[in-house]
Write a protein that holds these residues in place. Structure first.
Motif, PDB file in Angstrom:
ATOM      1  N   PRO A  65       0.714  -1.535  -0.479  1.00 12.46           N
ATOM      2  CA  PRO A  65       0.014   0.283  -0.313  1.00 12.46           C
ATOM      3  C   PRO A  65       0.798   1.403  -0.059  1.00 12.46           C
ATOM      4  O   PRO A  65       1.739   1.459   0.322  1.00 12.46           O
ATOM      5  N   SER A  66       0.400   2.976  -0.683  1.00 12.86           N
ATOM      6  CA  SER A  66       0.938   4.060  -0.350  1.00 12.86           C
ATOM      7  C   SER A  66      -0.558   4.901  -0.629  1.00 12.86           C
ATOM      8  O   SER A  66      -1.173   4.315  -1.061  1.00 12.86           O
ATOM      9  N   LEU A  67       0.041   6.056  -0.156  1.00 11.65           N
ATOM     10  CA  LEU A  67      -0.691   7.095  -0.304  1.00 11.65           C
ATOM     11  C   LEU A  67       0.630   8.206  -0.800  1.00 11.65           C
ATOM     12  O   LEU A  67       0.762   8.068  -1.962  1.00 11.65           O
ATOM     13  N   ARG A  68       1.626   8.615  -0.163  1.00 11.08           N
ATOM     14  CA  ARG A  68       2.343   9.694  -0.205  1.00 11.08           C
ATOM     15  C   ARG A  68       3.151   9.560  -1.882  1.00 11.08           C
ATOM     16  O   ARG A  68       3.735  10.059  -2.700  1.00 11.08           O
ATOM     17  N   THR A  69       3.870   8.173  -1.692  1.00  5.01           N
ATOM     18  CA  THR A  69       4.397   8.016  -2.053  1.00  5.01           C
ATOM     19  C   THR A  69       3.617   7.651  -4.025  1.00  5.01           C
ATOM     20  O   THR A  69       4.569   8.788  -4.795  1.00  5.01           O
ATOM     21  N   ARG A  70       2.773   6.865  -4.015  1.00  3.74           N
ATOM     22  CA  ARG A  70       2.951   6.846  -5.287  1.00  3.74           C
ATOM     23  C   ARG A  70       2.153   7.905  -5.636  1.00  3.74           C
ATOM     24  O   ARG A  70       1.819   8.493  -7.057  1.00  3.74           O
ATOM     25  N   ARG A 117       8.128  -0.106  -5.738  1.00  3.30           N
ATOM     26  CA  ARG A 117       7.632  -0.485  -3.899  1.00  3.30           C
ATOM     27  C   ARG A 117       7.441  -1.819  -3.585  1.00  3.30           C
ATOM     28  O   ARG A 117       6.654  -2.703  -4.531  1.00  3.30           O
ATOM     29  N   HIS A 144      14.198   3.535   2.652  1.00  2.18           N
ATOM     30  CA  HIS A 144      13.339   4.425   1.469  1.00  2.18           C
ATOM     31  C   HIS A 144      13.804   5.782   0.804  1.00  2.18           C
ATOM     32  O   HIS A 144      13.420   6.792   1.615  1.00  2.18           O
ATOM     33  N   GLN A 147      11.649   8.916   1.031  1.00  2.34           N
ATOM     34  CA  GLN A 147      11.591   9.722   2.054  1.00  2.34           C
ATOM     35  C   GLN A 147      12.755   9.929   2.223  1.00  2.34           C
ATOM     36  O   GLN A 147      12.207  11.397   2.760  1.00  2.34           O
ATOM     37  N   MET A 244       5.402  -2.375   6.829  1.00  3.71           N
ATOM     38  CA  MET A 244       4.647  -3.526   6.226  1.00  3.71           C
ATOM     39  C   MET A 244       5.121  -4.766   6.030  1.00  3.71           C
ATOM     40  O   MET A 244       6.297  -4.782   6.122  1.00  3.71           O
ATOM     41  N   ASP A 279       7.605   9.602   9.107  1.00  3.80           N
ATOM     42  CA  ASP A 279       7.314   9.932   7.520  1.00  3.80           C
ATOM     43  C   ASP A 279       5.779   9.411   7.432  1.00  3.80           C
ATOM     44  O   ASP A 279       5.191   9.798   5.978  1.00  3.80           O
ATOM     45  N   LEU A 280       5.284   8.783   8.011  1.00  8.64           N
ATOM     46  CA  LEU A 280       3.451   9.088   7.806  1.00  8.64           C
ATOM     47  C   LEU A 280       3.289   7.649   6.592  1.00  8.64           C
ATOM     48  O   LEU A 280       3.918   7.296   6.514  1.00  8.64           O
ATOM     49  N   PRO A 281       2.107   6.788   7.034  1.00 11.90           N
ATOM     50  CA  PRO A 281       1.443   7.025   8.332  1.00 11.90           C
ATOM     51  C   PRO A 281       1.684   7.168   9.534  1.00 11.90           C
ATOM     52  O   PRO A 281       2.831   5.866   9.951  1.00 11.90           O
ATOM     53  N   ARG A 307       7.856  15.267  -0.394  1.00  4.81           N
ATOM     54  CA  ARG A 307       7.424  14.156  -1.581  1.00  4.81           C
ATOM     55  C   ARG A 307       7.459  14.428  -3.095  1.00  4.81           C
ATOM     56  O   ARG A 307       8.074  13.765  -3.975  1.00  4.81           O
TER      57      ARG A 307
HETATM   58  N1   CP Z   1       5.860   7.788   3.805  1.00  7.59           N
HETATM   59  C1   CP Z   1       5.090   7.605   3.313  1.00  7.59           C
HETATM   60  O1   CP Z   1       6.346   6.562   2.274  1.00  7.59           O
HETATM   61  O2   CP Z   1       4.254   7.128   2.982  1.00  7.59           O
HETATM   62  P1   CP Z   1       3.016   5.628   2.122  1.00  7.59           P
HETATM   63  O3   CP Z   1       3.705   4.608   2.209  1.00  7.59           O
HETATM   64  O4   CP Z   1       1.637   6.478   2.125  1.00  7.59           O
HETATM   65  O5   CP Z   1       3.857   5.545   0.435  1.00  7.59           O
END
Ligand code: CP
Ligand code: NVA
Length: 323
Positions: A65-70, A117, A144, A147, A244, A279-281, A307
């Motif tokens: 999964p990913s929010l920021r990177t994607r 990823r 990473h 990041q 993860m 770095d979140l989440p 990012r």
């Molecule tokens: N910090 C980071 O890489 O966030 P994602 O896993 O949401 O991409």
């Protein structure tokens, strides 16, 4: 050891190279990436923002999964004029539908770069070794680097410089810690990490970072007590306790990291001007309290925004185009 691992001379172009770990980039190259990210940040939304990747296509292969990177790579590709091709792990059957080198060969015939990823770093190295196009690491279990670049940009924005800063990492010696440690060593930062026994960063990477820190005037120290790492720090960083792919270790990890919460009491050991990074989440109530991450010292959303700007810097560096 550090000297032996300094592989890339400053004059070597970044075009056509992979971006798998900051270890493959010299101090000059890292600083250049930060400068270009700052350029893209300032240029964003301007009338004449250039599109150096016009006509190119880039595959985004996300096995986790990913929010920021994607989102950051997708938007960066769009704003630089390129076309993103999204592939989920299930689409490709990575690791079981066909040999990884065959995926690399096929994508090399169709697109200009691969953002990936994955789980094991070795899998990404195998993909990159077979590909004739640049492969960009969007997180593996070991690194990473995208990041870490955004984190360095955030620190430089806050303090105006990197060399000499004191950066404390509290928690797991994981992928985020590894790349941050390497980036810190490359830029002359004093990096201290507090982690429980059994959760220290990989020894080979610590040695690599120590070698570079000796060259740049930085330092690397591993301690057990969070307060010792945080004492007089300019910045305090933490990440999740369970990354993860580690769900089966949740109970053991939660127990091991119980004393490693970044809370208001721990932050009082830092310098009065200290910032908090993640770095979140994030998990409020586990690795960080809501009071810290939602408080005035927190720069976590600057990190997240950065990012995007660092994604552009990486893309133009390895795919070409730009100044
Ligand atoms: N910090 C980071 O890489 O966030 P994602 O896993 O949401 O991409
Ligand atoms: N260490 C975390 C970082 C997430 C961005 C993980 O690998 O899950």
């Amino acid at each position: 050891m550090g000297m032996a691992l300094r592989v890339a001379p400053a004059t070597r172009t970044t075009v056509g190279r992979d971006f798998l770990t900051l270890g493959d980039y010299t101090a000059d190259e890292v600083l250049r990436l930060l400068d270009r990210a700052a350029y893209w940040k300032a240029a964003r939304g301007g009338a004449a923002a250039p599109q150096p990747l016009s006509g190119k296509s880039v595959a985004l292969l996300f096995l986790k999964p990913s929010l920021r990177t994607r989102v950051s790579f997708d938007v960066a590709l769009h704003e630089l004029g390129a076309h993103p091709v999204h592939l989920a792990g299930g689409d490709v059957g990575f690791g079981h539908r066909e040999p990884t080198p065959d995926i690399a060969h096929v994508l090399s015939r169709m697109v200009h770069g691969i953002i990936v990823r994955g789980h094991r770093h070795e899998d990404i190295e195998e993909l990159a070794a077979a590909a004739s196009i640049p492969v960009i690491n969007a997180l593996t279990a070991r690194y990473h680097p995208h990041q870490a670049l955004a984190d360095l940009l955030t620190l430089r924005e806050r303090f105006g410089h990197l060399a000499g800063l004191r950066l404390a990492f509290v928690g797991d010696g994981n992928n985020v810690a590894h790349s941050l440690m390497l980036g810190a060593a490359r830029t002359g930062i004093h990096f201290r990490i507090a982690c429980p026994e059994g959760y220290a960063p990989e020894a080979a990477l610590v040695a690599q970072a120590e070698g570079w820190a000796a060259d740049t005037g930085g330092s690397v120290r591993i301690v057990r007590e969070p307060a010792e790492a945080v004492e007089a720090a300019d910045a305090v960083y933490t990440d999740v306790w369970v990354s993860m792919g580690q769900d089966g270790e949740t109970e053991a990890r939660t127990a091991a990291f119980r004393g490693y919460v970044v809370d208001e009491a721990l932050m009082r050991h830092a310098a009065p001007h200290a910032v908090f990074l993640h770095d979140l989440p994030a998990h409020r109530g586990l690795e960080v309290t809501a009071g810290v991450i939602d408080g005035p010292a927190s720069v976590v959303f600057d990190q997240a925004e950065n990012r995007l700007h660092t994604a552009k810097a990486i893309l133009e560096a390895v795919l070409g185009g730009g100044a």
